[in-house]
Motif scaffolding. Sequence first.
Motif, PDB file in Angstrom:
ATOM      1  N   ASN A  20       0.813  -1.216   0.000  1.00  9.44           N
ATOM      2  CA  ASN A  20       0.000   0.000   0.000  1.00  9.44           C
ATOM      3  C   ASN A  20       0.849   1.270   0.000  1.00  9.44           C
ATOM      4  O   ASN A  20       0.309   2.375   0.028  1.00  9.44           O
ATOM      5  CB  ASN A  20      -0.967   0.003   1.183  1.00  9.44           C
ATOM      6  N   GLY A  21       2.171   1.141   0.007  1.00  7.46           N
ATOM      7  CA  GLY A  21       3.063   2.287  -0.052  1.00  7.46           C
ATOM      8  C   GLY A  21       3.285   3.005   1.263  1.00  7.46           C
ATOM      9  O   GLY A  21       3.910   4.068   1.287  1.00  7.46           O
ATOM     10  N   ASN A  22       2.813   2.441   2.389  1.00  4.09           N
ATOM     11  CA  ASN A  22       2.926   3.115   3.683  1.00  4.09           C
ATOM     12  C   ASN A  22       4.326   3.116   4.267  1.00  4.09           C
ATOM     13  O   ASN A  22       4.666   4.000   5.046  1.00  4.09           O
ATOM     14  CB  ASN A  22       1.982   2.489   4.712  1.00  4.09           C
ATOM     15  N   TRP A  23       5.143   2.129   3.922  1.00  7.28           N
ATOM     16  CA  TRP A  23       6.448   2.002   4.555  1.00  7.28           C
ATOM     17  C   TRP A  23       7.447   1.275   3.653  1.00  7.28           C
ATOM     18  O   TRP A  23       7.065   0.598   2.700  1.00  7.28           O
ATOM     19  CB  TRP A  23       6.348   1.282   5.902  1.00  7.28           C
ATOM     20  N   ALA A  24       8.715   1.432   4.007  1.00  8.64           N
ATOM     21  CA  ALA A  24       9.812   0.679   3.387  1.00  8.64           C
ATOM     22  C   ALA A  24      10.715   0.205   4.514  1.00  8.64           C
ATOM     23  O   ALA A  24      11.016   0.964   5.439  1.00  8.64           O
ATOM     24  CB  ALA A  24      10.591   1.554   2.416  1.00  8.64           C
ATOM     25  N   SER A  25      11.122  -1.069   4.462  1.00  7.93           N
ATOM     26  CA  SER A  25      11.938  -1.668   5.515  1.00  7.93           C
ATOM     27  C   SER A  25      13.220  -2.218   4.921  1.00  7.93           C
ATOM     28  O   SER A  25      13.184  -3.109   4.072  1.00  7.93           O
ATOM     29  CB  SER A  25      11.149  -2.789   6.204  1.00  7.93           C
ATOM     30  N   ARG A  26      14.350  -1.675   5.378  1.00  4.79           N
ATOM     31  CA  ARG A  26      15.663  -2.163   4.957  1.00  4.79           C
ATOM     32  C   ARG A  26      16.117  -3.145   6.027  1.00  4.79           C
ATOM     33  O   ARG A  26      16.388  -2.769   7.155  1.00  4.79           O
ATOM     34  CB  ARG A  26      16.659  -1.020   4.828  1.00  4.79           C
ATOM     35  N   ARG A  27      16.205  -4.412   5.678  1.00  2.58           N
ATOM     36  CA  ARG A  27      16.423  -5.482   6.647  1.00  2.58           C
ATOM     37  C   ARG A  27      17.909  -5.857   6.697  1.00  2.58           C
ATOM     38  O   ARG A  27      18.422  -6.536   5.819  1.00  2.58           O
ATOM     39  CB  ARG A  27      15.511  -6.654   6.291  1.00  2.58           C
ATOM     40  N   PHE A  28      18.567  -5.377   7.734  1.00  6.00           N
ATOM     41  CA  PHE A  28      20.008  -5.580   7.909  1.00  6.00           C
ATOM     42  C   PHE A  28      20.336  -6.981   8.407  1.00  6.00           C
ATOM     43  O   PHE A  28      21.272  -7.609   7.922  1.00  6.00           O
ATOM     44  CB  PHE A  28      20.565  -4.563   8.918  1.00  6.00           C
ATOM     45  N   LEU A  29      19.627  -7.434   9.441  1.00  7.41           N
ATOM     46  CA  LEU A  29      19.852  -8.760  10.010  1.00  7.41           C
ATOM     47  C   LEU A  29      18.553  -9.546   9.972  1.00  7.41           C
ATOM     48  O   LEU A  29      17.500  -9.017  10.330  1.00  7.41           O
ATOM     49  CB  LEU A  29      20.325  -8.656  11.465  1.00  7.41           C
ATOM     50  N   GLY A  36      19.566 -14.218  16.690  1.00  8.54           N
ATOM     51  CA  GLY A  36      18.458 -14.394  17.621  1.00  8.54           C
ATOM     52  C   GLY A  36      17.435 -13.271  17.562  1.00  8.54           C
ATOM     53  O   GLY A  36      16.459 -13.270  18.301  1.00  8.54           O
ATOM     54  N   PHE A  37      17.654 -12.290  16.710  1.00  9.46           N
ATOM     55  CA  PHE A  37      16.722 -11.189  16.478  1.00  9.46           C
ATOM     56  C   PHE A  37      16.958 -10.702  15.058  1.00  9.46           C
ATOM     57  O   PHE A  37      17.968 -11.034  14.434  1.00  9.46           O
ATOM     58  CB  PHE A  37      16.926 -10.044  17.491  1.00  9.46           C
ATOM     59  N   SER A  38      16.007  -9.930  14.525  1.00 10.03           N
ATOM     60  CA  SER A  38      16.252  -9.257  13.253  1.00 10.03           C
ATOM     61  C   SER A  38      16.299  -7.752  13.499  1.00 10.03           C
ATOM     62  O   SER A  38      15.755  -7.247  14.485  1.00 10.03           O
ATOM     63  CB  SER A  38      15.209  -9.634  12.198  1.00 10.03           C
ATOM     64  N   PHE A  39      16.977  -7.042  12.594  1.00  9.68           N
ATOM     65  CA  PHE A  39      17.285  -5.619  12.762  1.00  9.68           C
ATOM     66  C   PHE A  39      16.948  -4.901  11.467  1.00  9.68           C
ATOM     67  O   PHE A  39      17.418  -5.305  10.397  1.00  9.68           O
ATOM     68  CB  PHE A  39      18.773  -5.482  13.100  1.00  9.68           C
ATOM     69  N   HIS A  40      16.134  -3.849  11.572  1.00  9.24           N
ATOM     70  CA  HIS A  40      15.583  -3.190  10.388  1.00  9.24           C
ATOM     71  C   HIS A  40      15.699  -1.671  10.494  1.00  9.24           C
ATOM     72  O   HIS A  40      15.557  -1.115  11.587  1.00  9.24           O
ATOM     73  CB  HIS A  40      14.088  -3.520  10.248  1.00  9.24           C
ATOM     74  N   ASP A  41      15.903  -1.020   9.378  1.00  3.50           N
ATOM     75  CA  ASP A  41      15.851   0.432   9.254  1.00  3.50           C
ATOM     76  C   ASP A  41      14.600   0.706   8.416  1.00  3.50           C
ATOM     77  O   ASP A  41      14.577   0.434   7.214  1.00  3.50           O
ATOM     78  CB  ASP A  41      17.121   0.923   8.559  1.00  3.50           C
ATOM     79  N   THR A  42      13.553   1.218   9.065  1.00  2.00           N
ATOM     80  CA  THR A  42      12.244   1.337   8.422  1.00  2.00           C
ATOM     81  C   THR A  42      11.822   2.791   8.329  1.00  2.00           C
ATOM     82  O   THR A  42      11.992   3.553   9.279  1.00  2.00           O
ATOM     83  CB  THR A  42      11.188   0.547   9.233  1.00  2.00           C
ATOM     84  N   THR A  43      11.255   3.166   7.190  1.00  2.00           N
ATOM     85  CA  THR A  43      10.652   4.478   7.013  1.00  2.00           C
ATOM     86  C   THR A  43       9.143   4.313   6.918  1.00  2.00           C
ATOM     87  O   THR A  43       8.656   3.511   6.112  1.00  2.00           O
ATOM     88  CB  THR A  43      11.185   5.181   5.746  1.00  2.00           C
ATOM     89  N   ILE A  44       8.431   5.054   7.764  1.00  2.00           N
ATOM     90  CA  ILE A  44       6.979   5.142   7.690  1.00  2.00           C
ATOM     91  C   ILE A  44       6.690   6.484   7.027  1.00  2.00           C
ATOM     92  O   ILE A  44       7.122   7.533   7.514  1.00  2.00           O
ATOM     93  CB  ILE A  44       6.320   5.087   9.091  1.00  2.00           C
ATOM     94  N   PHE A  45       5.974   6.460   5.915  1.00  2.00           N
ATOM     95  CA  PHE A  45       5.830   7.666   5.112  1.00  2.00           C
ATOM     96  C   PHE A  45       4.742   8.603   5.636  1.00  2.00           C
ATOM     97  O   PHE A  45       3.702   8.153   6.138  1.00  2.00           O
ATOM     98  CB  PHE A  45       5.583   7.290   3.650  1.00  2.00           C
ATOM     99  N   ALA A  46       5.013   9.900   5.520  1.00  4.30           N
ATOM    100  CA  ALA A  46       4.121  10.946   6.016  1.00  4.30           C
ATOM    101  C   ALA A  46       2.713  10.771   5.461  1.00  4.30           C
ATOM    102  O   ALA A  46       2.526  10.403   4.293  1.00  4.30           O
ATOM    103  CB  ALA A  46       4.666  12.318   5.635  1.00  4.30           C
TER     104      ALA A  46
END
Length: 132
Positions: A20-29, A36-46
């Motif tokens: 739906n274009g609401n977010w983008a998630s860059r998945r590092f781990l 034992g966990f995942s790590f993400h850099d996520t943008t939630i759009f205005a």
Amino acid sequence: MIVKQLSEIVGTENDVKAENGNWASRRFLLKKDGMGFSFHDTTIFAGTETYIWYKYHLEAVYCVAGEGEIEDLETGITHPISDGTMYALNGNERHYLRARKDMRLICVFNPPLTGAEVHDEDGAYPLLSDSA
């Protein structure tokens, strides 16, 4: 040791965007990295509102830029989010995430995501194996 640059992730299969274009998630781990966990850099759009209910995952989120709010649908309480705010979904809370300005969020999931997850009709990520 694992070392990754954001520029190595952008445009790859680990640069996941909401249909739906609401977010983008860059998945590092991811799960395959064995942390034992995942790590993400996520943008939630205005201007967006996203319903989320992580039934199977715990998530901690730290905002490093932007402005918005999280509405806890269990309590009805809405919390502002801005640079320097952390929230943790330690009780699998159903919530709305809304962005007034693009929000850049650093997110950690337990159990870790495999990378193939997409939100289902309940707003949840299913539990997937590495082969999914």
